[in-house]
Every structure is written in C-alpha cells, then in structure tokens.
Design a protein around this motif. Sequence first.
Motif, PDB file in Angstrom:
ATOM      1  N   PHE A  91       0.880  -1.145   0.134  1.00 16.51           N
ATOM      2  CA  PHE A  91      -0.134   0.016  -0.197  1.00 16.51           C
ATOM      3  C   PHE A  91       0.929   1.263  -0.039  1.00 16.51           C
ATOM      4  CE2 PHE A  91      -2.254  -3.346   2.309  1.00 16.51           C
ATOM      5  CZ  PHE A  91      -3.355  -3.422   1.561  1.00 16.51           C
ATOM      6  N   TYR A  92       0.142   2.415  -0.138  1.00 17.05           N
ATOM      7  CA  TYR A  92       0.681   3.794  -0.072  1.00 17.05           C
ATOM      8  C   TYR A  92       0.806   4.032   1.339  1.00 17.05           C
ATOM      9  CZ  TYR A  92       0.502   3.945  -4.952  1.00 17.05           C
ATOM     10  OH  TYR A  92       0.970   4.152  -6.527  1.00 17.05           O
ATOM     11  N   GLU A  93       1.993   3.824   2.019  1.00 17.79           N
ATOM     12  CA  GLU A  93       2.024   3.734   3.410  1.00 17.79           C
ATOM     13  C   GLU A  93       1.621   5.319   3.887  1.00 17.79           C
ATOM     14  OE1 GLU A  93       3.586   1.555   5.858  1.00 17.79           O
ATOM     15  OE2 GLU A  93       3.069   0.184   4.415  1.00 17.79           O
ATOM     16  N   HIS A  94       1.840   6.237   3.330  1.00 17.50           N
ATOM     17  CA  HIS A  94       1.834   7.574   3.956  1.00 17.50           C
ATOM     18  C   HIS A  94       0.191   7.917   3.687  1.00 17.50           C
ATOM     19  CE1 HIS A  94       1.958   8.427  -0.529  1.00 17.50           C
ATOM     20  NE2 HIS A  94       1.476   9.541  -0.252  1.00 17.50           N
ATOM     21  N   MET A  95      -0.573   7.365   2.908  1.00 19.42           N
ATOM     22  CA  MET A  95      -2.022   7.515   2.826  1.00 19.42           C
ATOM     23  C   MET A  95      -2.853   6.684   4.115  1.00 19.42           C
ATOM     24  SD  MET A  95      -1.864   7.361  -1.430  1.00 19.42           S
ATOM     25  CE  MET A  95      -3.786   7.468  -1.559  1.00 19.42           C
ATOM     26  N   SER A  96      -4.243   6.889   4.075  1.00 20.30           N
ATOM     27  CA  SER A  96      -4.761   6.204   4.887  1.00 20.30           C
ATOM     28  C   SER A  96      -5.302   5.066   4.556  1.00 20.30           C
ATOM     29  CB  SER A  96      -6.087   7.092   5.588  1.00 20.30           C
ATOM     30  OG  SER A  96      -6.927   7.131   4.362  1.00 20.30           O
ATOM     31  N   GLY A  97      -5.866   4.178   5.213  1.00 22.71           N
ATOM     32  CA  GLY A  97      -6.528   2.781   4.675  1.00 22.71           C
ATOM     33  C   GLY A  97      -7.597   3.237   3.606  1.00 22.71           C
ATOM     34  N   ARG A  98      -8.523   3.990   3.993  1.00 21.21           N
ATOM     35  CA  ARG A  98      -9.881   4.517   3.315  1.00 21.21           C
ATOM     36  C   ARG A  98      -9.134   5.095   2.101  1.00 21.21           C
ATOM     37  NH1 ARG A  98     -12.238   6.843   6.866  1.00 21.21           N
ATOM     38  NH2 ARG A  98     -14.315   5.374   7.024  1.00 21.21           N
ATOM     39  N   GLU A  99      -8.348   5.949   1.926  1.00 20.66           N
ATOM     40  CA  GLU A  99      -7.636   6.533   0.691  1.00 20.66           C
ATOM     41  C   GLU A  99      -6.781   5.541  -0.235  1.00 20.66           C
ATOM     42  OE1 GLU A  99      -6.306  11.003   2.471  1.00 20.66           O
ATOM     43  OE2 GLU A  99      -4.883   9.077   2.622  1.00 20.66           O
ATOM     44  N   ASN A 100      -6.457   4.582   0.472  1.00 18.98           N
ATOM     45  CA  ASN A 100      -5.801   3.445  -0.456  1.00 18.98           C
ATOM     46  C   ASN A 100      -6.805   2.597  -1.197  1.00 18.98           C
ATOM     47  OD1 ASN A 100      -2.811   2.472  -0.241  1.00 18.98           O
ATOM     48  ND2 ASN A 100      -3.331   3.582   1.637  1.00 18.98           N
ATOM     49  N   LEU A 101      -7.997   2.449  -0.390  1.00 17.27           N
ATOM     50  CA  LEU A 101      -9.132   1.677  -1.114  1.00 17.27           C
ATOM     51  C   LEU A 101      -9.594   2.435  -2.073  1.00 17.27           C
ATOM     52  CD1 LEU A 101     -10.739  -0.486   1.750  1.00 17.27           C
ATOM     53  CD2 LEU A 101      -8.875  -0.891   0.462  1.00 17.27           C
ATOM     54  N   ARG A 102      -9.905   3.764  -1.898  1.00 19.17           N
ATOM     55  CA  ARG A 102     -10.354   4.716  -2.743  1.00 19.17           C
ATOM     56  C   ARG A 102      -9.690   4.915  -4.370  1.00 19.17           C
ATOM     57  NH1 ARG A 102     -12.404   9.401   1.171  1.00 19.17           N
ATOM     58  NH2 ARG A 102     -14.229   8.669   1.907  1.00 19.17           N
ATOM     59  N   LEU A 103      -8.341   4.642  -3.960  1.00 18.73           N
ATOM     60  CA  LEU A 103      -7.421   4.952  -5.136  1.00 18.73           C
ATOM     61  C   LEU A 103      -7.671   3.379  -5.982  1.00 18.73           C
ATOM     62  CD1 LEU A 103      -5.206   6.498  -6.841  1.00 18.73           C
ATOM     63  CD2 LEU A 103      -3.654   5.234  -5.164  1.00 18.73           C
ATOM     64  N   HIS A 104      -7.794   2.434  -5.149  1.00 22.37           N
ATOM     65  CA  HIS A 104      -7.957   1.159  -5.904  1.00 22.37           C
ATOM     66  C   HIS A 104      -9.148   1.143  -6.575  1.00 22.37           C
ATOM     67  CE1 HIS A 104      -7.683  -3.127  -6.513  1.00 22.37           C
ATOM     68  NE2 HIS A 104      -8.861  -3.245  -6.020  1.00 22.37           N
ATOM     69  N   CYS A 105     -10.166   1.668  -6.230  1.00 21.98           N
ATOM     70  CA  CYS A 105     -11.570   1.808  -6.869  1.00 21.98           C
ATOM     71  C   CYS A 105     -11.226   2.466  -8.280  1.00 21.98           C
ATOM     72  CB  CYS A 105     -12.609   2.129  -6.041  1.00 21.98           C
ATOM     73  SG  CYS A 105     -13.205   1.368  -4.719  1.00 21.98           S
ATOM     74  N   GLU A 106     -10.820   3.691  -8.135  1.00 25.02           N
ATOM     75  CA  GLU A 106     -10.361   4.420  -9.268  1.00 25.02           C
ATOM     76  C   GLU A 106      -9.713   3.825 -10.307  1.00 25.02           C
ATOM     77  OE1 GLU A 106      -8.832   8.360  -8.347  1.00 25.02           O
ATOM     78  OE2 GLU A 106     -10.132   8.706  -6.530  1.00 25.02           O
ATOM     79  N   TYR A 107      -8.582   3.255  -9.972  1.00 28.23           N
ATOM     80  CA  TYR A 107      -7.990   2.505 -11.307  1.00 28.23           C
ATOM     81  C   TYR A 107      -8.473   1.212 -11.827  1.00 28.23           C
ATOM     82  CZ  TYR A 107      -5.148   0.083  -7.709  1.00 28.23           C
ATOM     83  OH  TYR A 107      -4.558  -0.941  -6.680  1.00 28.23           O
ATOM     84  N   MET A 108      -9.207   0.779 -10.775  1.00 26.52           N
ATOM     85  CA  MET A 108     -10.227  -0.531 -11.399  1.00 26.52           C
ATOM     86  C   MET A 108     -11.411  -0.145 -12.134  1.00 26.52           C
ATOM     87  SD  MET A 108      -8.358  -3.357 -10.309  1.00 26.52           S
ATOM     88  CE  MET A 108      -9.730  -4.337 -10.585  1.00 26.52           C
ATOM     89  N   GLY A 109     -11.783   1.208 -11.881  1.00 26.30           N
ATOM     90  CA  GLY A 109     -12.966   1.677 -12.777  1.00 26.30           C
ATOM     91  C   GLY A 109     -14.162   1.286 -11.979  1.00 26.30           C
TER      92      GLY A 109
END
Length: 220
Positions: A91-109
């Motif tokens: 994961f991106y360690e400097h980001m929160s767990g929620r932010e990591n999951l939101r980013l994952h949703c974005e690049y997965m569409g």
Amino acid sequence: RMPNTNMIQTNQLTKIIDGREIVKDISLHVKKGEIYGFLGPNGAGKTTVMKMLTNLWKPTYGTIELFGETLTPTSYEVLKRMAGIIEFPCFYEHMSGRENLRLHCEYMGYHTPGSVDNALKMLGLLEAGDQQVKRYSLGMKQRLGIAQALLNRPKLLICDEPTSALDPAGRKELLDILTAAKSETTVLFSTHILSDVEHICDEMVFLHESPGGTGSLHQP
C-alpha cells in the motif's frame, strides 16, 4: 459435451528457475463456488503456483485455464474478473486505509457508493480507516489487503497465506469472511495451517516438497 465448471484448471504446471524445478506437474481443478485449500509447508512452492495463476510468472511447462479460457501472456481481460493477494499486500504507507481503497476503486474503474466503508467494516477496520497505513500492524495490513481484494466483487479470489499474520480470533473472523464471500466468489487460498483448511474448505490439495526440493501434489 458437458460445460467446463472449473474456475481454475492447470495441466502439468511446472516452473524451472536457474535449472532448478520449483514445482512439477501441478494439476489443479477448482470448481465454481468452492473454497479450495492449498496446503503445504513453507518452501513447498505454493506462492510459485499462485504467481503463475495470476500471470506474474510464466510457466516453464504446462497450461493454465481460468474461467475456461487458456491463460496467455496477453490475457488481460480475464484478470479483471479475479483478485489476488500474493505474498505481502503493498500500500501507499503515507495514505490512510480508506484513501488506499478509494484509489484502488479509481484505477479498477469500480465506483459503488459505500463500497469502501462496507469493506472496511467487514474487515474490522472502519475505526482505523483514516489512519495512515504505516501505523497499521501486520495483521491490519493483511485485513486491508483482503478488503481491497473483495472491493470489486471478483468471481475468483486467490489468497496466499491470508491468515498468517493474524491471531486466532482474527483468523476465525477472516475465515468466516471467506465463507460468506463464497456465494459469489470462488476462493483458492494457501496455508500451512491444517485447521484453517478443515474449517472452511470444500476441497483441498497438499503440496509437498520432494527430496530434490521440487513441489508436487498429493490429493488426500
């Protein structure tokens, strides 16, 4: 001709690295709707097989079929229907767990309202969702990895030692989550803990290390 109900089918899957056979003649048959346990000691080759199933590594010999389609180096579409955690989730360690999951949703569409919070809640991470991942324990990172894998509701989930960093209570919770996911997701997970396999698996196979250091299968 009967339709092929196997989500995963491998035929004599073999991987050779630097002249050494890591695994040899692995033939798996994982049916739709199953929780399939891939049991074996550390070093037997479980991760090697899973890397080939997710197209991270290419087989030296043998074939792989996912959803009835032959896996090739350019099989991109089929990978969209599956999710996996191989070795340790990153994961991106400097980001929160929620932010990591939101980013994952974005690049997965994948954009479904509430899906991130639902995943955090399911894995017991809702209160920790706004903490930076670098503050997470190893077990929390493992849970976040499972949350990320289940976000886009995959038809096939491949997990490498998903319970290894969890205490007994956490292991039971995670096994219950995998059982609940079975209604829409076929699960293949590796472990060296026999009780985990006995608890939730419909089928299992044992990967053992031969005297020459090559992993091969034993069907109980």
